[in-house]
Scaffold this active site. Structure first.
Site, PDB file in Angstrom:
ATOM      1  N   CYS A 132       0.891  -1.149   0.131  1.00 13.74           N
ATOM      2  CA  CYS A 132      -0.017  -0.116  -0.037  1.00 13.74           C
ATOM      3  C   CYS A 132       0.837   1.318   0.135  1.00 13.74           C
ATOM      4  O   CYS A 132       0.558   2.284  -0.821  1.00 13.74           O
ATOM      5  CB  CYS A 132      -0.898   0.030   1.386  1.00 13.74           C
ATOM      6  N   HIS A 182      -2.638   1.204   7.072  1.00 13.44           N
ATOM      7  CA  HIS A 182      -2.681   1.051   5.659  1.00 13.44           C
ATOM      8  C   HIS A 182      -3.037   2.526   4.850  1.00 13.44           C
ATOM      9  O   HIS A 182      -3.471   3.300   5.776  1.00 13.44           O
ATOM     10  CB  HIS A 182      -4.167   0.384   5.093  1.00 13.44           C
ATOM     11  N   HIS A 194      -5.868   2.038  -4.375  1.00  9.84           N
ATOM     12  CA  HIS A 194      -4.845   1.530  -3.496  1.00  9.84           C
ATOM     13  C   HIS A 194      -4.516   0.131  -3.687  1.00  9.84           C
ATOM     14  O   HIS A 194      -4.937  -0.583  -4.644  1.00  9.84           O
ATOM     15  CB  HIS A 194      -5.569   1.662  -1.993  1.00  9.84           C
TER      16      HIS A 194
END
Length: 223
Positions: A132, A182, A194
């Site tokens: 990420c 994240h 993402h």
């Protein structure tokens, strides 16, 4: 003879480009600071950025479809977003203040969209595979901006922004307490792009889902 054949092919190619049934060619002007020229009238992994135009550049429009203008670019057919072109029938001057403007956030999202479908790779920060924060770091690097490597550390980049004031290109963080596990790039309309997790690929995801809403901890504006 070879030169004659080449010129013939070139003329046929140009003619085929210009001959768009049902559409009369017209001129237009770019009203964005920077406007990406694409191979297809869509933003996804198959639509390649083949060049850029800048504010005030004149273009020949040969077609229109789904919010995109088909134009002639380097003697080939290409596509630009209709919102960022002023047609000749409208008033244009160097002081034109029309909206919307193609922002750095928009440019960042065009870069990010090229990697839709790229697999998640733990520790990855290159086009072969991203985690990420590797994905966000890489996309911003293409814009000349350096981010910290991990999602949690990327909370130190930029300035905080409230969820109500999110803009395209902002970083959105998810986790527990103040710890971010994240990160994604905000697109607009409660959506981010993402690299989710192992077994998944880069995708668009709603941040309004119960899972992400319950884990949302903040956002940062980099530009």
């Amino acid at each position: 003879m070879k030169k004659f054949i080449f010129m013939s092919i070139l003329l046929i190619t140009i003619f085929s480009i210009m001959s768009v049934p049902g559409y009369a060619a017209e001129s237009g002007y770019v009203k964005a600071d920077v406007l990406n020229v694409r191979s297809q009238g869509i933003v996804n992994e198959n639509s390649i950025i083949i060049g850029t135009l800048t504010y005030g550049d004149k273009v020949t429009i040969i077609g229109e479809e789904n919010g995109w203008y088909k134009i002639v670019y380097n003697e080939m057919a290409a596509f630009v977003k209709k919102d960022y072109i002023v047609a000749d029938t409208e008033s244009f001057s160097p002081d034109y203040q029309g909206q919307p403007i193609y922002t750095k956030g928009d440019q960042l999202l065009d870069i990010a969209a090229q990697y839709l479908g790229t697999p998640y790779v733990y520790g990855g920060s290159k086009p072969g595979g991203f985690d990420c924060s590797g994905f966000t770091m890489y996309c911003y690097k293409q814009m000349g901006v350096s981010l910290y490597r991990t999602a949690n550390d990327q909370q130190k980049n930029g300035v905080p922004v409230s969820r109500a004031n999110l803009m395209p290109g902002d970083l959105v963080f998810f986790g527990s307490g103040n710890y971010a596990s994240h990160v994604g790039i905000y697109v607009g309309n409660d959506t981010m792009i993402h690299s989710p997790r192992t077994g998944k690929t880069i995708e668009y995801t709603s941040i309004a889902s119960s899972w992400y809403t319950s884990r949302y901890i903040g956002a940062r504006r980099i530009f």
